[in-house]
Scaffold this motif. Structure first.
Motif, PDB file in Angstrom:
ATOM      1  N   GLY A 104       0.833  -1.207   0.000  1.00  0.00           N
ATOM      2  CA  GLY A 104       0.000   0.000   0.000  1.00  0.00           C
ATOM      3  C   GLY A 104       0.862   1.249   0.000  1.00  0.00           C
ATOM      4  N   GLU A 105       0.199   2.360   0.275  1.00  0.00           N
ATOM      5  CA  GLU A 105       0.872   3.661   0.136  1.00  0.00           C
ATOM      6  C   GLU A 105       1.602   4.090   1.409  1.00  0.00           C
ATOM      7  OE1 GLU A 105      -1.710   6.638  -1.565  1.00  0.00           O
ATOM      8  OE2 GLU A 105      -0.835   8.172  -0.286  1.00  0.00           O
ATOM      9  N   ALA A 106       0.850   4.328   2.453  1.00  0.00           N
ATOM     10  CA  ALA A 106       1.439   4.870   3.684  1.00  0.00           C
ATOM     11  C   ALA A 106       0.436   4.687   4.805  1.00  0.00           C
ATOM     12  CB  ALA A 106       1.739   6.363   3.502  1.00  0.00           C
ATOM     13  N   PRO A 107       0.914   4.656   6.043  1.00  0.00           N
ATOM     14  CA  PRO A 107      -0.033   4.543   7.155  1.00  0.00           C
ATOM     15  C   PRO A 107      -0.948   5.756   7.228  1.00  0.00           C
ATOM     16  CG  PRO A 107       2.268   4.321   7.898  1.00  0.00           C
ATOM     17  CD  PRO A 107       2.307   4.744   6.475  1.00  0.00           C
ATOM     18  N   GLY A 108      -2.183   5.524   7.640  1.00  0.00           N
ATOM     19  CA  GLY A 108      -3.103   6.624   7.963  1.00  0.00           C
ATOM     20  C   GLY A 108      -3.141   6.795   9.477  1.00  0.00           C
ATOM     21  N   GLU A 111      -3.446   3.494  11.486  1.00  0.00           N
ATOM     22  CA  GLU A 111      -2.223   2.686  11.399  1.00  0.00           C
ATOM     23  C   GLU A 111      -1.108   3.311  12.233  1.00  0.00           C
ATOM     24  OE1 GLU A 111      -4.056   3.670   8.719  1.00  0.00           O
ATOM     25  OE2 GLU A 111      -4.997   1.712   8.329  1.00  0.00           O
ATOM     26  N   PRO A 117      -0.190  -1.907   9.443  1.00  0.00           N
ATOM     27  CA  PRO A 117      -0.783  -1.377   8.211  1.00  0.00           C
ATOM     28  C   PRO A 117      -2.226  -1.852   8.007  1.00  0.00           C
ATOM     29  CG  PRO A 117       0.822  -3.085   7.692  1.00  0.00           C
ATOM     30  CD  PRO A 117       0.864  -2.884   9.175  1.00  0.00           C
ATOM     31  N   PHE A 118      -3.003  -1.030   7.331  1.00  0.00           N
ATOM     32  CA  PHE A 118      -4.353  -1.391   6.908  1.00  0.00           C
ATOM     33  C   PHE A 118      -5.211  -1.944   8.056  1.00  0.00           C
ATOM     34  CE2 PHE A 118      -2.351  -1.195   2.688  1.00  0.00           C
ATOM     35  CZ  PHE A 118      -3.319  -0.474   2.009  1.00  0.00           C
ATOM     36  N   ASN A 144       3.788  -1.055   3.394  1.00  0.00           N
ATOM     37  CA  ASN A 144       3.541   0.188   2.659  1.00  0.00           C
ATOM     38  C   ASN A 144       4.834   0.704   2.050  1.00  0.00           C
ATOM     39  OD1 ASN A 144       0.707   0.807   3.114  1.00  0.00           O
ATOM     40  ND2 ASN A 144       1.259   1.051   5.272  1.00  0.00           N
ATOM     41  N   HIS A 218      -6.820   1.173  -4.828  1.00  0.00           N
ATOM     42  CA  HIS A 218      -6.666   1.225  -3.374  1.00  0.00           C
ATOM     43  C   HIS A 218      -8.038   0.994  -2.732  1.00  0.00           C
ATOM     44  CE1 HIS A 218      -5.664   2.631   0.608  1.00  0.00           C
ATOM     45  NE2 HIS A 218      -4.391   2.639   0.254  1.00  0.00           N
TER      46      HIS A 218
HETATM   47  N1  URA Z   1      -3.672   3.046   3.292  1.00  0.00           N
HETATM   48  C1  URA Z   1      -2.479   2.525   2.932  1.00  0.00           C
HETATM   49  O1  URA Z   1      -2.060   2.647   1.797  1.00  0.00           O
HETATM   50  N2  URA Z   1      -1.807   1.842   3.844  1.00  0.00           N
HETATM   51  C2  URA Z   1      -2.249   1.654   5.088  1.00  0.00           C
HETATM   52  O2  URA Z   1      -1.561   1.016   5.869  1.00  0.00           O
HETATM   53  C3  URA Z   1      -3.486   2.212   5.447  1.00  0.00           C
HETATM   54  C4  URA Z   1      -4.189   2.905   4.532  1.00  0.00           C
END
Ligand code: URA
Length: 247
Positions: A104-108, A111, A117-118, A144, A218
């Motif tokens: 994925g992209e990055a923690p929100g 997270e 993650p996620f 991520n 996503h």
């Molecule tokens: N979206 C992401 O891309 N990664 C995460 O860990 C949470 C949301």
């Protein structure tokens, strides 16, 4: 595992529970084996991940070492300014012998708080997507591109990606997955080193250092745009098909 395009009763009921009947492709829409092999044969030449990350600068050099070493390096990382605003770095989670890697992209915010993650709403949909193809979250590895949350969930900046990318590279080297499923535009563009929109990237297979890569939307985008769930389902079937061909 169920061949791509055939759904078990359980998968049908998972999709139905999700309210995503759209994901059940009509018989004549399902990708056939020959559709898939056409797609494979048209696949672009192997994309090399992280040319930009093959940097001799020690600040961004790829970490060596085992999982523990790499994850400790991530937890203590101060390579970019995101370490100043994070609650904690989010290394990645799952089975370190998994055949599937989800990127994925990055923690929100969730997270960042929980260190995994996620785990927010997008994560719940990701879990359901995995369940629909017969996978439990514990069976895959999830990571991520960025290990720290960008403030206010803004897009990652190129310099942050360049500094963080060696960690993902090392995770991929250690895991040696059979398939990489990339979710979302930023992760796809980073991994494939291209800047096309996701709609143009999905639907075909790429390669990262010999590992097949499949790209899909996503889950956060799918939560907002349920009309694209049918395409995401096709991508999942493609990934299943790719996996079936590797074993
Ligand atoms: N979206 C992401 O891309 N990664 C995460 O860990 C949470 C949301």
């Amino acid at each position: 595992m169920m061949p791509a395009g055939r759904l078990s009763d359980r998968q049908v009921s998972v999709l139905h529970e999700l309210g995503i009947d759209l994901w059940q492709l009509r018989e004549n829409e399902r990708p056939t084996a020959s559709d898939q092999s056409d797609t494979m044969s048209q696949a672009p030449a192997a994309a090399t991940l992280g040319r930009g990350a093959e940097i001799s600068n020690p600040e961004t050099a790829r970490p060596d070492g085992d999982w523990e070493t790499v994850h400790n390096a991530i937890r203590n990382c101060t390579r970019c300014a995101l370490h100043e605003t994070r609650t904690q770095a989010v290394c990645g989670i799952g089975n370190t012998r998994a055949e599937w890697l989800i990127v994925g992209e990055a923690p929100g915010a969730d997270e960042d708080r929980q260190g995994e993650p996620f785990v927010g709403r997008a994560g719940q949909l990701l879990n359901e997507m995995l369940r629909a193809i017969g996978l439990r979250r514990e069976q895959v590895f999830i990571a991520n591109v960025l290990k720290c949350r960008p403030p206010n969930n803004r897009d990652p900046q190129p310099a942050e990606i360049a500094q963080c990318q060696p960690y993902l590279q090392r995770q991929i080297e250690l895991l040696q997955p059979k398939v990489i499923l990339v979710v979302g535009r930023i992760a796809a563009q980073t991994l494939l080193q291209v800047d096309k929109p996701l709609g143009q990237l999905r639907g075909q297979t790429y390669e990262y250092r010999g590992v097949p890569v499949v790209v899909t939307y996503h889950p956060a985008y799918l939560l907002r745009t349920s009309s694209q769930k049918a395409k995401a389902w096709e991508d999942l079937l493609l990934a299943l098909d790719v996996m079936a061909k590797t074993t």
